[in-house]
Design a protein around this motif. Structure first.
Motif, PDB file in Angstrom:
ATOM      1  N   GLY A   1     -13.332   9.505  -2.638  1.00  0.00           N
ATOM      2  CA  GLY A   1     -13.673  10.454  -3.625  1.00  0.00           C
ATOM      3  C   GLY A   1     -13.963  11.733  -3.529  1.00  0.00           C
ATOM      4  N   THR A   2     -13.468  11.908  -2.387  1.00  0.00           N
ATOM      5  CA  THR A   2     -13.201  13.502  -1.938  1.00  0.00           C
ATOM      6  C   THR A   2     -12.291  13.897  -1.132  1.00  0.00           C
ATOM      7  OG1 THR A   2     -14.914  13.332  -0.320  1.00  0.00           O
ATOM      8  CG2 THR A   2     -16.022  14.058  -2.248  1.00  0.00           C
ATOM      9  N   ALA A   3     -11.832  12.904  -0.256  1.00  0.00           N
ATOM     10  CA  ALA A   3     -10.658  12.970   0.770  1.00  0.00           C
ATOM     11  C   ALA A   3     -10.050  11.491   1.112  1.00  0.00           C
ATOM     12  CB  ALA A   3     -11.152  13.305   2.137  1.00  0.00           C
ATOM     13  N   ILE A   4      -8.771  11.628   1.652  1.00  0.00           N
ATOM     14  CA  ILE A   4      -8.031  10.562   1.978  1.00  0.00           C
ATOM     15  C   ILE A   4      -8.243  10.144   3.292  1.00  0.00           C
ATOM     16  CG2 ILE A   4      -5.827   9.297   1.993  1.00  0.00           C
ATOM     17  CD1 ILE A   4      -5.090  10.873  -0.602  1.00  0.00           C
ATOM     18  N   ILE A   5      -8.413   9.033   3.836  1.00  0.00           N
ATOM     19  CA  ILE A   5      -8.590   8.677   5.300  1.00  0.00           C
ATOM     20  C   ILE A   5      -7.454   7.790   5.615  1.00  0.00           C
ATOM     21  CG2 ILE A   5      -9.803   7.479   7.009  1.00  0.00           C
ATOM     22  CD1 ILE A   5     -12.451   8.089   5.557  1.00  0.00           C
ATOM     23  N   ILE A   6      -6.377   8.022   6.448  1.00  0.00           N
ATOM     24  CA  ILE A   6      -5.443   7.277   6.977  1.00  0.00           C
ATOM     25  C   ILE A   6      -5.799   6.702   8.383  1.00  0.00           C
ATOM     26  CG2 ILE A   6      -2.950   7.477   7.324  1.00  0.00           C
ATOM     27  CD1 ILE A   6      -3.515   7.617   4.565  1.00  0.00           C
ATOM     28  N   ASP A   7      -5.364   5.562   8.469  1.00  0.00           N
ATOM     29  CA  ASP A   7      -5.814   4.989   9.967  1.00  0.00           C
ATOM     30  C   ASP A   7      -4.717   5.450  10.855  1.00  0.00           C
ATOM     31  OD1 ASP A   7      -5.739   3.166  12.308  1.00  0.00           O
ATOM     32  OD2 ASP A   7      -6.934   1.710  10.908  1.00  0.00           O
ATOM     33  N   PRO A   8      -4.674   5.999  11.951  1.00  0.00           N
ATOM     34  CA  PRO A   8      -3.954   6.583  12.996  1.00  0.00           C
ATOM     35  C   PRO A   8      -3.095   5.477  13.479  1.00  0.00           C
ATOM     36  CG  PRO A   8      -6.134   6.699  13.841  1.00  0.00           C
ATOM     37  CD  PRO A   8      -6.355   6.449  12.565  1.00  0.00           C
ATOM     38  N   ARG A   9      -3.249   4.349  13.361  1.00  0.00           N
ATOM     39  CA  ARG A   9      -2.480   3.200  13.905  1.00  0.00           C
ATOM     40  C   ARG A   9      -1.294   2.985  13.251  1.00  0.00           C
ATOM     41  NH1 ARG A   9      -7.968  -0.352  15.156  1.00  0.00           N
ATOM     42  NH2 ARG A   9      -7.920   0.233  12.912  1.00  0.00           N
ATOM     43  N   CYS A  10      -1.433   3.453  11.888  1.00  0.00           N
ATOM     44  CA  CYS A  10      -0.145   3.304  11.220  1.00  0.00           C
ATOM     45  C   CYS A  10       1.080   3.863  11.672  1.00  0.00           C
ATOM     46  CB  CYS A  10      -0.278   3.934   9.600  1.00  0.00           C
ATOM     47  SG  CYS A  10      -1.794   3.000   8.675  1.00  0.00           S
ATOM     48  N   ASN A  11       2.198   3.164  11.439  1.00  0.00           N
ATOM     49  CA  ASN A  11       3.497   3.850  11.751  1.00  0.00           C
ATOM     50  C   ASN A  11       3.903   4.966  10.828  1.00  0.00           C
ATOM     51  OD1 ASN A  11       5.015   2.338   9.890  1.00  0.00           O
ATOM     52  ND2 ASN A  11       4.891   0.452  11.080  1.00  0.00           N
ATOM     53  N   THR A  12       5.118   5.463  11.045  1.00  0.00           N
ATOM     54  CA  THR A  12       5.392   6.651   9.950  1.00  0.00           C
ATOM     55  C   THR A  12       5.705   6.074   8.575  1.00  0.00           C
ATOM     56  OG1 THR A  12       6.518   7.573  12.042  1.00  0.00           O
ATOM     57  CG2 THR A  12       7.226   8.316   9.570  1.00  0.00           C
ATOM     58  N   VAL A  13       6.003   4.740   8.548  1.00  0.00           N
ATOM     59  CA  VAL A  13       6.568   4.214   7.268  1.00  0.00           C
ATOM     60  C   VAL A  13       5.213   3.930   6.505  1.00  0.00           C
ATOM     61  CG1 VAL A  13       7.742   2.569   5.949  1.00  0.00           C
ATOM     62  CG2 VAL A  13       8.948   3.856   7.769  1.00  0.00           C
ATOM     63  N   GLN A  14       4.419   3.277   7.170  1.00  0.00           N
ATOM     64  CA  GLN A  14       3.040   2.733   6.657  1.00  0.00           C
ATOM     65  C   GLN A  14       2.220   4.067   6.117  1.00  0.00           C
ATOM     66  OE1 GLN A  14       1.652   0.395  10.286  1.00  0.00           O
ATOM     67  NE2 GLN A  14       2.260  -1.441   9.305  1.00  0.00           N
ATOM     68  N   THR A  15       2.232   5.155   7.024  1.00  0.00           N
ATOM     69  CA  THR A  15       1.549   6.279   6.735  1.00  0.00           C
ATOM     70  C   THR A  15       1.850   7.017   5.226  1.00  0.00           C
ATOM     71  OG1 THR A  15       1.167   6.767   9.221  1.00  0.00           O
ATOM     72  CG2 THR A  15       1.140   8.785   7.576  1.00  0.00           C
ATOM     73  N   ARG A  16       3.434   6.929   5.349  1.00  0.00           N
ATOM     74  CA  ARG A  16       4.214   7.674   4.071  1.00  0.00           C
ATOM     75  C   ARG A  16       3.529   6.685   2.799  1.00  0.00           C
ATOM     76  NH1 ARG A  16       9.483   6.897   1.761  1.00  0.00           N
ATOM     77  NH2 ARG A  16       9.925   8.690   0.530  1.00  0.00           N
ATOM     78  N   CYS A  17       3.582   5.343   3.152  1.00  0.00           N
ATOM     79  CA  CYS A  17       3.425   4.812   1.686  1.00  0.00           C
ATOM     80  C   CYS A  17       2.012   4.844   1.342  1.00  0.00           C
ATOM     81  CB  CYS A  17       4.024   3.242   2.042  1.00  0.00           C
ATOM     82  SG  CYS A  17       5.919   3.188   2.089  1.00  0.00           S
ATOM     83  N   THR A  18       1.120   4.494   2.575  1.00  0.00           N
ATOM     84  CA  THR A  18      -0.306   4.335   2.405  1.00  0.00           C
ATOM     85  C   THR A  18      -0.801   5.858   1.605  1.00  0.00           C
ATOM     86  OG1 THR A  18      -0.644   2.929   4.291  1.00  0.00           O
ATOM     87  CG2 THR A  18      -2.469   4.317   3.388  1.00  0.00           C
ATOM     88  N   LEU A  19      -0.358   6.824   2.133  1.00  0.00           N
ATOM     89  CA  LEU A  19      -0.691   8.072   1.392  1.00  0.00           C
ATOM     90  C   LEU A  19      -0.433   8.280   0.076  1.00  0.00           C
ATOM     91  CD1 LEU A  19      -2.073  10.997   1.825  1.00  0.00           C
ATOM     92  CD2 LEU A  19      -0.093  11.534   2.801  1.00  0.00           C
ATOM     93  N   ALA A  20       0.850   7.894  -0.137  1.00  0.00           N
ATOM     94  CA  ALA A  20       1.498   7.914  -1.564  1.00  0.00           C
ATOM     95  C   ALA A  20       0.371   6.917  -2.609  1.00  0.00           C
ATOM     96  CB  ALA A  20       2.686   7.380  -1.654  1.00  0.00           C
TER      97      ALA A  20
END
Length: 268
Positions: free
Chosen positions: A47-66
């Motif tokens: 609601g105020t920020a996006i949290i990404i799990d640091p265990r995600c690989n590069t591709v997962q990070t990219r797609c999750t953030l999008a």
């Protein structure tokens, strides 16, 4: 996640395609934080920020953030699981169209029909996002083409770069590099004897497969270009002793320069 790891992750996601989710988040004034999340949850819009799990690989990070950026843009509360599923599907569709270039998808799809893992890896997307993209854009057929075992090779030249630092280690006597290009998975170098394509494997890219195409193996080639090289991507096709190879050339590069380079070396 340490600051240096965050910077490396951002740099890697930028290199995979034209869409840069970290840059997009920054333009929307959305903070991105790294925090381990429960099992099977890669990202979360608070609601105020996006949290990404640091265990995600590069591709997962990219797609999750999008995906989470779309949640932030919609800013819709999940009041019922029925609506939650619809919102998740909508976020996936919007994210997929941002992450995957349609023309690039068509090019890779023709080269590797129905090879979902390879296509996803080539496009820098998860298989889930690729599946969503394929469903959204394939209106004539709801499934991808029938698999084939005799797939041709296809590479995309994105931009001209400096020659790879370790290139001299693999050059032969009297062989010298002429021009190098960035590709989606590493680089391609035209020498005075052959085309060398480096293909980074796996999630880390530490394993590199090398393709070597001697000019002497090329029987015929064709090039396609528009009135202006800035209008759209162009294409170079090679017919070799081993089969048909496609080289897609991103807009802004001179396909005639590459055509001439091949001509000068094949016709010696």
């Amino acid at each position: 996640m340490p600051l240096t790891d965050q910077m490396n992750r951002k740099a890697q996601t930028k290199s995979l395609n034209n869409y840069e989710p970290f840059q997009h988040a920054e333009s929307l004034n959305i903070d991105v934080h790294w925090e381990e999340l429960p099992h099977n949850i890669h990202g979360l819009w608070t609601g105020t920020a996006i949290i990404i799990d640091p265990r995600c690989n590069t591709v997962q990070t990219r797609c999750t953030l999008a995906h989470e950026i779309v949640h932030a843009e919609l800013d819709q509360p999940l009041l019922h699981k029925h609506y939650a599923a619809r919102i998740e599907a909508r976020c996936d569709r919007i994210a997929a169209t941002r992450l995957i270039d349609h023309d690039e998808y068509q090019c890779v799809l023709k080269a590797y029909p129905n090879n979902l893992p390879y296509i996803a890896n080539e496009l820098g997307a998860t298989q889930r996002i690729l599946h969503v993209f394929a469903q959204h854009h394939s209106r004539e057929s709801k499934k991808m083409p029938t698999p084939t075992t005799n797939a041709i090779l296809a590479w995309t030249l994105i931009s001209e770069i400096q020659h790879p630092a370790d290139l001299p280690q693999i050059l032969t006597t009297n062989e010298h590099p002429i021009v190098s290009f960035k590709t989606f998975r590493d680089s391609a170098t035209f020498t005075n004897k052959r085309l060398i394509v480096r293909d980074a494997q796996g999630l880390t890219g530490k394993k590199v497969e090398m393709y070597s195409l001697p000019y002497s193996s090329i029987h015929m080639w064709s090039s396609e270009n528009s009135a202006s090289s800035l209008d759209r991507d162009e294409e170079l096709e090679l017919w070799t002793k081993m089969g048909h190879i496609k080289i897609r050339i991103r807009k802004g590069l001179d396909v005639r320069k590459i055509d001439r380079l091949i001509s000068e070396n094949v016709l010696k």
